[in-house]
Enzyme design. Structure first.
Site, PDB file in Angstrom:
ATOM      1  N   ARG A  33       6.678   6.698   2.216  1.00 35.87           N
ATOM      2  CA  ARG A  33       6.997   6.269   0.858  1.00 35.87           C
ATOM      3  C   ARG A  33       6.359   7.269  -0.090  1.00 35.87           C
ATOM      4  NH1 ARG A  33       5.192   0.428  -1.485  1.00 35.87           N
ATOM      5  NH2 ARG A  33       3.195   1.477  -1.592  1.00 35.87           N
TER       6      ARG A  33
ATOM      7  N   ASP B  87      -3.535  -0.304   3.239  1.00 30.66           N
ATOM      8  CA  ASP B  87      -2.593   0.649   3.827  1.00 30.66           C
ATOM      9  C   ASP B  87      -2.590   0.490   5.351  1.00 30.66           C
ATOM     10  OD1 ASP B  87      -1.347   3.724   2.946  1.00 30.66           O
ATOM     11  OD2 ASP B  87      -1.644   3.214   5.053  1.00 30.66           O
TER      12      ASP B  87
ATOM     13  N   THR C  95       7.376   8.384  -6.569  1.00 29.34           N
ATOM     14  CA  THR C  95       8.672   7.724  -6.822  1.00 29.34           C
ATOM     15  C   THR C  95       8.788   6.402  -6.072  1.00 29.34           C
ATOM     16  OG1 THR C  95       9.713   8.747  -4.911  1.00 29.34           O
ATOM     17  CG2 THR C  95       9.766  10.009  -6.979  1.00 29.34           C
TER      18      THR C  95
ATOM     19  N   ASP D 163      -3.213   3.672   7.546  1.00 26.64           N
ATOM     20  CA  ASP D 163      -4.617   4.107   7.492  1.00 26.64           C
ATOM     21  C   ASP D 163      -5.511   3.175   8.290  1.00 26.64           C
ATOM     22  OD1 ASP D 163      -4.105   6.318   5.972  1.00 26.64           O
ATOM     23  OD2 ASP D 163      -4.563   5.359   4.056  1.00 26.64           O
TER      24      ASP D 163
HETATM   25  C1  PRP Z   1       4.197   1.830   4.706  1.00 25.69           C
HETATM   26  C2  PRP Z   1       4.720   0.760   5.635  1.00 25.69           C
HETATM   27  C3  PRP Z   1       6.190   0.733   5.327  1.00 25.69           C
HETATM   28  C4  PRP Z   1       6.222   1.076   3.864  1.00 25.69           C
HETATM   29  C5  PRP Z   1       6.486  -0.172   3.089  1.00 25.69           C
HETATM   30  O1  PRP Z   1       4.414   3.092   5.209  1.00 25.69           O
HETATM   31  O2  PRP Z   1       4.432   0.990   6.971  1.00 25.69           O
HETATM   32  O3  PRP Z   1       6.945   1.651   6.095  1.00 25.69           O
HETATM   33  O4  PRP Z   1       4.936   1.586   3.505  1.00 25.69           O
HETATM   34  O5  PRP Z   1       6.659   0.083   1.754  1.00 25.69           O
HETATM   35  P1  PRP Z   1       8.039  -0.168   0.999  1.00 25.69           P
HETATM   36  O6  PRP Z   1       8.538  -1.495   1.450  1.00 25.69           O
HETATM   37  O7  PRP Z   1       7.648  -0.164  -0.450  1.00 25.69           O
HETATM   38  O8  PRP Z   1       8.976   0.949   1.332  1.00 25.69           O
HETATM   39  P2  PRP Z   1       3.883   4.405   4.451  1.00 25.69           P
HETATM   40  O9  PRP Z   1       4.931   4.950   3.539  1.00 25.69           O
HETATM   41  O10 PRP Z   1       2.539   4.092   3.821  1.00 25.69           O
HETATM   42  O11 PRP Z   1       3.742   5.455   5.594  1.00 25.69           O
HETATM   43  P3  PRP Z   1       2.709   5.514   6.831  1.00 25.69           P
HETATM   44  O12 PRP Z   1       2.984   4.305   7.690  1.00 25.69           O
HETATM   45  O13 PRP Z   1       3.084   6.786   7.491  1.00 25.69           O
HETATM   46  O14 PRP Z   1       1.307   5.502   6.294  1.00 25.69           O
HETATM   47  N1  URA Z   2       2.425   0.116   2.665  1.00 23.96           N
HETATM   48  C1  URA Z   2       1.256  -0.339   3.181  1.00 23.96           C
HETATM   49  O1  URA Z   2       0.747   0.216   4.156  1.00 23.96           O
HETATM   50  N2  URA Z   2       0.661  -1.386   2.596  1.00 23.96           N
HETATM   51  C2  URA Z   2       1.211  -2.016   1.548  1.00 23.96           C
HETATM   52  O2  URA Z   2       0.602  -2.986   1.056  1.00 23.96           O
HETATM   53  C3  URA Z   2       2.418  -1.530   1.020  1.00 23.96           C
HETATM   54  C4  URA Z   2       3.016  -0.470   1.610  1.00 23.96           C
END
Ligand code: PRP
Ligand code: URA
Length: 209
Positions: free
Chosen positions: A104, A200, A108, A203
């Site tokens: 994400r 997160d 944006t 993380d």
């Molecule tokens: C997180 C999570 C989802 C997304 C959700 O991933 O695992 O895929 O955010 O957010 P949304 O519903 O607003 O799209 P992230 O983009 O943080 O990537 P990562 O798992 O690689 O840290």
């Molecule tokens: N992605 C995450 O990992 N946590 C949230 O709360 C939202 C998006």
């Protein structure tokens, strides 16, 4: 309209509370996520069809039952969805696993696809998308669309926590897709993180940041 089901089994809710805590280590977080995914997987596979299977036991013949119907593909959304793969593979060891790499964009908030590797016969499989967080819904919406563009016809989503706005977005865009969650939280903060959520997810699973 796709079904939204909160799996409220006491063991799922207990483990989710432990996982949410700020002081839960990455090691414990991963373990709890695997356990919760197994429990959720047990619930969402209740409707899998069976077929008769004649077998010979050491003492005689019997009509057993084995899974029939379409084969399953798991699709974790990288990175955080990876934390849910083992839990389901423990239950369905023969499932294929396709990987969807999305992040994400922090400015944006739009999903950016950077990797996609799927089993070839997607159209013949029941697909379970794995992503712990359903926040704005952008990532799940994009994943579902990308799978449909590649021929997928039967998709369901297994998430840990959803925000009402993200759930609505996916329901509106994909009324044919059911969503299963362990909890629906209050909403999103100014950075579109789920409140109270878990922070997160990527993380916390991988100990980054
Ligand atoms: C997180 C999570 C989802 C997304 C959700 O991933 O695992 O895929 O955010 O957010 P949304 O519903 O607003 O799209 P992230 O983009 O943080 O990537 P990562 O798992 O690689 O840290
Ligand atoms: N992605 C995450 O990992 N946590 C949230 O709360 C939202 C998006």
């Amino acid at each position: 309209m796709g079904k939204v089901t909160v799996l409220d089994h006491p063991l799922i809710q207990h483990k989710l509370t432990l996982l949410r805590r700020k002081d839960t280590t990455s090691m414990a977080f991963r373990q709890l996520l695997t356990e919760i995914t197994m429990l959720m997987g047990y619930e969402i596979t209740r409707d899998l069809p069976l077929e008769e299977a004649p077998i010979q036991t050491p003492l005689g013949f019997m009509k057993g039952a084995i899974l029939s119907g379409k084969k399953i593909a798991l699709v974790p959304v990288l990175r955080a969805g990876l934390g849910m793969v083992d839990g389901l593979l423990n239950l369905i060891p023969g499932a294929r696993v396709g990987h969807m790499g999305l992040y994400r964009d922090p400015k944006t908030l739009k999903p950016v696809e950077y990797y996609c590797k799927m089993p070839k016969d997607l159209e013949e499989r029941d697909i379970i998308i794995l992503d712990p967080m359903l926040a704005t819904g952008g990532s799940l919406d994009a994943t579902i669309q990308s799978l449909k563009d590649r021929g997928a016809k039967s998709i369901r989503c297994l998430c840990l926590i959803g925000a009402p706005e993200g759930i609505k977005k996916v329901q509106d865009s994909h009324p044919d897709v059911d969503i299963y969650l362990a909890a629906i939280d209050e909403g999103l903060d100014e950075n579109s993180y789920i409140l109270p959520g878990i922070g997160d997810a990527g993380d916390r699973i991988f100990g980054t940041k």
